[in-house]
Design a protein around this motif. Structure first.
Motif, PDB file in Angstrom:
ATOM      1  N   ILE A 137      -8.185 -11.934 -10.800  1.00 45.12           N
ATOM      2  CA  ILE A 137      -8.366 -12.389  -9.565  1.00 45.12           C
ATOM      3  C   ILE A 137      -8.460 -11.026  -8.588  1.00 45.12           C
ATOM      4  O   ILE A 137      -7.713 -10.265  -8.430  1.00 45.12           O
ATOM      5  N   SER A 138      -9.434 -10.933  -7.906  1.00 47.03           N
ATOM      6  CA  SER A 138      -9.697  -9.709  -7.160  1.00 47.03           C
ATOM      7  C   SER A 138     -10.031 -10.289  -5.624  1.00 47.03           C
ATOM      8  O   SER A 138     -10.648 -11.176  -5.452  1.00 47.03           O
ATOM      9  N   VAL A 139      -9.340  -9.493  -4.864  1.00 45.45           N
ATOM     10  CA  VAL A 139      -9.542  -9.812  -3.207  1.00 45.45           C
ATOM     11  C   VAL A 139      -9.815  -8.755  -2.542  1.00 45.45           C
ATOM     12  O   VAL A 139      -9.237  -7.774  -2.684  1.00 45.45           O
ATOM     13  N   VAL A 140     -10.838  -8.817  -1.710  1.00 43.63           N
ATOM     14  CA  VAL A 140     -11.276  -7.626  -0.849  1.00 43.63           C
ATOM     15  C   VAL A 140     -11.341  -8.197   0.660  1.00 43.63           C
ATOM     16  O   VAL A 140     -11.687  -9.192   0.934  1.00 43.63           O
ATOM     17  N   SER A 156      -7.586  -5.561  -3.933  1.00 45.43           N
ATOM     18  CA  SER A 156      -6.298  -6.041  -4.613  1.00 45.43           C
ATOM     19  C   SER A 156      -6.449  -6.924  -6.057  1.00 45.43           C
ATOM     20  O   SER A 156      -7.732  -7.673  -5.827  1.00 45.43           O
ATOM     21  N   PHE A 157      -6.195  -6.787  -7.046  1.00 47.52           N
ATOM     22  CA  PHE A 157      -6.240  -7.345  -8.168  1.00 47.52           C
ATOM     23  C   PHE A 157      -5.067  -7.845  -8.824  1.00 47.52           C
ATOM     24  O   PHE A 157      -3.908  -7.192  -8.722  1.00 47.52           O
ATOM     25  N   ASP A 158      -5.303  -9.131  -9.292  1.00 49.78           N
ATOM     26  CA  ASP A 158      -4.168  -9.711 -10.055  1.00 49.78           C
ATOM     27  C   ASP A 158      -4.802 -10.558 -11.136  1.00 49.78           C
ATOM     28  O   ASP A 158      -5.985 -10.935 -11.221  1.00 49.78           O
ATOM     29  N   ILE A 159      -3.864 -10.723 -12.315  1.00 53.56           N
ATOM     30  CA  ILE A 159      -4.194 -11.591 -13.192  1.00 53.56           C
ATOM     31  C   ILE A 159      -3.188 -12.909 -13.286  1.00 53.56           C
ATOM     32  O   ILE A 159      -2.226 -13.125 -13.079  1.00 53.56           O
ATOM     33  N   ALA A 185      -6.332  -0.342  -5.858  1.00 53.60           N
ATOM     34  CA  ALA A 185      -7.222   0.738  -6.106  1.00 53.60           C
ATOM     35  C   ALA A 185      -7.331   1.856  -4.677  1.00 53.60           C
ATOM     36  O   ALA A 185      -7.146   1.349  -3.650  1.00 53.60           O
ATOM     37  N   MET A 186      -6.956   3.150  -4.752  1.00 53.63           N
ATOM     38  CA  MET A 186      -6.863   4.148  -3.922  1.00 53.63           C
ATOM     39  C   MET A 186      -7.624   5.282  -4.046  1.00 53.63           C
ATOM     40  O   MET A 186      -7.697   5.839  -5.458  1.00 53.63           O
ATOM     41  N   LYS A 187      -8.084   5.865  -3.161  1.00 52.33           N
ATOM     42  CA  LYS A 187      -8.707   7.249  -3.395  1.00 52.33           C
ATOM     43  C   LYS A 187      -7.634   8.069  -3.583  1.00 52.33           C
ATOM     44  O   LYS A 187      -6.622   8.238  -2.975  1.00 52.33           O
ATOM     45  N   PRO A 188      -7.845   9.090  -4.311  1.00 46.36           N
ATOM     46  CA  PRO A 188      -6.887  10.492  -4.569  1.00 46.36           C
ATOM     47  C   PRO A 188      -6.808  11.136  -3.341  1.00 46.36           C
ATOM     48  O   PRO A 188      -7.542  11.341  -2.439  1.00 46.36           O
TER      49      PRO A 188
END
Length: 58
Positions: free
Chosen positions: A50-53, A40-43, A5-8
Protein backbone atom coordinates in the motif's frame (compact mmCIF):
# COMPACT_ATOMS: atom_id res chain seq x y z
CA UNK A 1 5.87 -2.78 8.46
CA UNK A 2 6.10 0.86 7.48
CA UNK A 3 8.70 2.58 5.30
CA UNK A 4 9.55 6.12 4.34
CA UNK A 5 11.43 7.46 1.30
CA UNK A 6 13.83 10.28 2.11
CA UNK A 7 16.38 12.26 0.16
CA UNK A 8 19.91 11.82 1.55
CA UNK A 9 21.19 14.67 3.68
CA UNK A 10 24.89 14.11 2.99
CA UNK A 11 26.71 14.89 -0.25
CA UNK A 12 28.20 12.19 -2.45
CA UNK A 13 31.94 11.77 -1.75
CA UNK A 14 34.53 10.76 -4.37
CA UNK A 15 38.20 11.28 -5.24
CA UNK A 16 37.45 11.82 -8.93
CA UNK A 17 36.38 15.07 -10.58
CA UNK A 18 32.76 14.70 -11.65
CA UNK A 19 31.52 16.44 -14.77
CA UNK A 20 28.23 18.27 -14.45
CA UNK A 21 25.47 17.70 -16.98
CA UNK A 22 22.25 19.72 -17.14
CA UNK A 23 19.13 18.02 -15.82
CA UNK A 24 16.49 17.00 -18.33
CA UNK A 25 13.00 18.52 -18.16
CA UNK A 26 11.59 15.17 -16.99
CA UNK A 27 14.18 15.01 -14.21
CA UNK A 28 13.33 18.55 -13.09
CA UNK A 29 9.60 17.71 -12.94
CA UNK A 30 10.26 14.46 -11.05
CA UNK A 31 12.50 16.24 -8.52
CA UNK A 32 9.89 18.97 -8.02
CA UNK A 33 7.19 16.31 -7.42
CA UNK A 34 9.35 14.38 -4.94
CA UNK A 35 10.23 17.55 -3.04
CA UNK A 36 6.57 18.66 -2.80
CA UNK A 37 5.07 15.32 -1.68
CA UNK A 38 5.47 12.82 1.15
CA UNK A 39 5.53 9.08 0.43
CA UNK A 40 4.49 6.28 2.77
CA UNK A 41 4.59 2.53 2.10
CA UNK A 42 3.01 -0.28 4.08
CA UNK A 43 2.25 -3.97 3.57
CA UNK A 44 -1.26 -5.12 4.50
CA UNK A 45 -1.93 -8.49 6.19
CA UNK A 46 -2.62 -10.07 2.77
CA UNK A 47 0.91 -9.12 1.66
CA UNK A 48 -0.09 -6.33 -0.74
CA UNK A 49 1.94 -3.15 -0.91
CA UNK A 50 0.00 0.00 0.00
CA UNK A 51 1.52 3.31 -1.03
CA UNK A 52 0.22 6.73 0.02
CA UNK A 53 1.35 9.96 -1.63
CA UNK A 54 0.32 13.25 -0.01
CA UNK A 55 1.19 16.92 -0.48
CA UNK A 56 3.72 18.21 2.04
CA UNK A 57 2.23 20.60 4.55
CA UNK A 58 4.53 23.62 4.77
Amino acid sequence: MNACAMKPGLPFVTNMVLSRTPASEDNKKMTEFINSHEFSFDIDPAGKLISVVTNKSN
